[in-house]
Write an enzyme that holds these catalytic residues in place. Structure first.
Site, PDB file in Angstrom:
ATOM      1  N   TRP A 105      79.025  47.617  61.353  1.00  0.00           N
ATOM      2  CA  TRP A 105      79.082  46.286  60.743  1.00  0.00           C
ATOM      3  C   TRP A 105      79.967  45.328  61.503  1.00  0.00           C
ATOM      4  O   TRP A 105      79.627  44.149  61.660  1.00  0.00           O
ATOM      5  CB  TRP A 105      79.467  46.384  59.264  1.00  0.00           C
ATOM      6  CG  TRP A 105      78.383  47.086  58.496  1.00  0.00           C
ATOM      7  CD1 TRP A 105      78.452  48.314  57.919  1.00  0.00           C
ATOM      8  CD2 TRP A 105      77.039  46.625  58.288  1.00  0.00           C
ATOM      9  NE1 TRP A 105      77.235  48.643  57.364  1.00  0.00           N
ATOM     10  CE2 TRP A 105      76.356  47.629  57.570  1.00  0.00           C
ATOM     11  CE3 TRP A 105      76.342  45.466  58.635  1.00  0.00           C
ATOM     12  CZ2 TRP A 105      75.016  47.512  57.201  1.00  0.00           C
ATOM     13  CZ3 TRP A 105      75.005  45.340  58.261  1.00  0.00           C
ATOM     14  CH2 TRP A 105      74.367  46.361  57.552  1.00  0.00           C
ATOM     15  N   ASP A 174      86.170  42.156  56.436  1.00  0.00           N
ATOM     16  CA  ASP A 174      84.956  42.480  55.689  1.00  0.00           C
ATOM     17  C   ASP A 174      85.287  43.670  54.789  1.00  0.00           C
ATOM     18  O   ASP A 174      85.541  44.770  55.277  1.00  0.00           O
ATOM     19  CB  ASP A 174      83.832  42.819  56.676  1.00  0.00           C
ATOM     20  CG  ASP A 174      82.544  43.275  55.980  1.00  0.00           C
ATOM     21  OD1 ASP A 174      82.528  43.361  54.731  1.00  0.00           O
ATOM     22  OD2 ASP A 174      81.553  43.550  56.687  1.00  0.00           O
ATOM     23  N   LYS A 198      77.875  46.910  46.252  1.00  0.00           N
ATOM     24  CA  LYS A 198      78.426  48.264  46.296  1.00  0.00           C
ATOM     25  C   LYS A 198      79.480  48.453  45.214  1.00  0.00           C
ATOM     26  O   LYS A 198      79.337  49.288  44.334  1.00  0.00           O
ATOM     27  CB  LYS A 198      79.003  48.555  47.674  1.00  0.00           C
ATOM     28  CG  LYS A 198      77.940  48.470  48.773  1.00  0.00           C
ATOM     29  CD  LYS A 198      78.555  48.288  50.122  1.00  0.00           C
ATOM     30  CE  LYS A 198      77.597  47.705  51.103  1.00  0.00           C
ATOM     31  NZ  LYS A 198      76.447  48.551  51.408  1.00  0.00           N
TER      32      LYS A 198
HETATM   33  N1  PMP Z   1      79.387  44.754  55.960  1.00  0.00           N
HETATM   34  C1  PMP Z   1      79.466  45.965  55.399  1.00  0.00           C
HETATM   35  C2  PMP Z   1      80.777  46.697  55.456  1.00  0.00           C
HETATM   36  C3  PMP Z   1      78.354  46.517  54.760  1.00  0.00           C
HETATM   37  O1  PMP Z   1      78.421  47.724  54.203  1.00  0.00           O
HETATM   38  C4  PMP Z   1      77.147  45.776  54.706  1.00  0.00           C
HETATM   39  C5  PMP Z   1      75.921  46.270  53.970  1.00  0.00           C
HETATM   40  N2  PMP Z   1      75.671  47.598  53.969  1.00  0.00           N
HETATM   41  C6  PMP Z   1      77.109  44.537  55.331  1.00  0.00           C
HETATM   42  C7  PMP Z   1      78.246  44.051  55.924  1.00  0.00           C
HETATM   43  C8  PMP Z   1      75.846  43.720  55.325  1.00  0.00           C
HETATM   44  O2  PMP Z   1      75.666  43.256  54.051  1.00  0.00           O
HETATM   45  P1  PMP Z   1      74.347  42.516  53.590  1.00  0.00           P
HETATM   46  O3  PMP Z   1      73.259  43.490  53.666  1.00  0.00           O
HETATM   47  O4  PMP Z   1      74.702  42.091  52.205  1.00  0.00           O
HETATM   48  O5  PMP Z   1      74.151  41.363  54.503  1.00  0.00           O
END
Ligand code: PMP
Length: 367
Positions: A105, A174, A198
């Protein structure tokens, strides 16, 4: 009635049954209005009340100082990968920002930011995402607009157990997968971003907690929906917000409050992750976690079955076994393989104990 399935999904993920039941009760008729939140005007007094209540509860739960705004935006955490540079790169004279890349991420966030400015990864590129480079070795730019990192890498299972420091450079974190699972000193951050699906609600809404002085520096090409200044001035209601997702987040925040708050979530999280890691650590290598001890995630626990590289046959058998036990969501991310247990706030200690017991039994049968 909720079934007795044990939901270890990585996200969207388990929501406590009491929250689901409350949403169900209010679905057709919210507080005797004669219609539901899904059908409600986002400009109505009732909806403004939902937004304000959610903000108040979040501020209380996370002890968010008064000089921080709470925004409820769309576009997911991925939208924030663009919004962060679009709103903050102007804080440096030459559009530069620092990134720590410890997993899927943060790598995606850095890649997206490169569209808008000069992005410096503060450590040698990692060959695999199983560790956090030592803080003393980071090459920080004192003139960077911000330092970005991901507090819990959901796919890889790497979690920061300390808050990075960068002098006067604002830290952007994040926390999509570990928000409200541990106490966080918000004043140490410039901004915290988190998708809700989550730990705090359902997909559709993305939380941004941002310090006042970082608002209002957006690049002129920043889209209106991602513009922190515009959204802060409009109380996140510049356009139609993800109203039902905000409502559901409100219910989850109430549930966390009534369950003892963040400290209680943190205690539960420590117990749950310990249950699984102790089975792994005491398995004589039958289970193997590839992540360094000091940054193992309490929330997303990846592991292999049958040795460091994993034994495909044993891992399929293991997943089959969990399926028979009514457990779902344990297959590892395709980029990592193996197994991943996601232990978000709504997953109980009892449910986690059942997984630990199953792991022990499986090991006895197959080691
Ligand atoms: N950052 C993290 C730490 C994530 O776990 C996720 C989603 N699994 C995201 C960003 C991306 O999120 P989204 O799918 O809501 O764009």
């Amino acid at each position: 009635e909720k079934s007795d399935v044990i939901n270890f999904n990585p996200g969207p993920a388990k929501i406590d049954a009491s929250v689901m039941a409350k949403a169900q009760t209010e679905l057709l008729n919210y507080r005797n209005l004669g219609f539901g939140v899904l059908e409600m005007s986002h400009r109505s007094a009732e909806f403004i009340d939902i937004v304000e209540q959610a903000k108040t509860n979040l501020r209380e739960l996370m002890k968010i100082p008064d000089n921080y705004k709470i925004l409820f935006l769309q576009g997911g955490a991925t939208g924030q990968f663009s919004a962060v540079p679009l709103n903050l790169l102007n804080l440096s004279s030459d559009a530069t920002a620092d990134y720590i890349v410890t997993g899927t991420w943060s790598a995606k966030a850095a890649k997206e930011a490169e569209k808008f400015g000069n992005i410096n990864i503060v450590h040698p590129k990692l060959k695999k995402y199983t560790s956090i480079p030592a803080e003393e070795t980071w090459q920080l730019n004192p003139n960077a607009a911000y330092l970005y990192y991901c507090d819990n890498e959901t796919v890889n299972g790497v979690e920061f157990h300390f808050a990075p420091q960068a002098g006067n450079v604002p830290i952007i974190a994040d926390m999509s997968s570990n928000i409200l699972s541990k106490p966080v000193d918000v004043s140490k951050f410039g901004a915290i971003i988190a998708g809700a699906q989550k730990n705090i609600g359902c997909a559709g809404v993305t939380l941004v907690i941002i310090r006042d002085d970082l608002i209002g520096h957006q690049l002129k090409e920043c889209p209106a929906v991602l513009d922190y200044k515009l959204q802060a001035d409009m109380n996140s209601l510049y356009n139609t917000p993800p109203s039902y997702s905000i409502y559901l987040t409100g219910l989850v925040l109430e549930w966390i409050k009534n369950s003892g708050g963040v400290m209680s979530m943190a205690k539960r999280s420590a117990i749950k992750s310990q249950l699984i890691y102790s089975v792994i650590n005491n398995s004589n290598g039958f289970y193997h976690c590839m992540i360094d001890d000091d940054c193992r995630s309490r929330i997303n626990l990846p592991f292999r079955v049958g040795g460091p590289g994993g034994d495909q046959e044993l891992e399929s058998l293991f997943l089959e076994r969990t399926k028979q036990a009514n457990m779902v969501g344990l297959k590892g991310h395709r980029s990592v393989g193996g197994i991943r247990a996601s232990l978000y706030n709504a997953v109980t200690i009892e449910e986690t104990q059942k997984l630990a017991d199953l792991m022990l039994a499986f090991q006895q049968e197959h080691a």
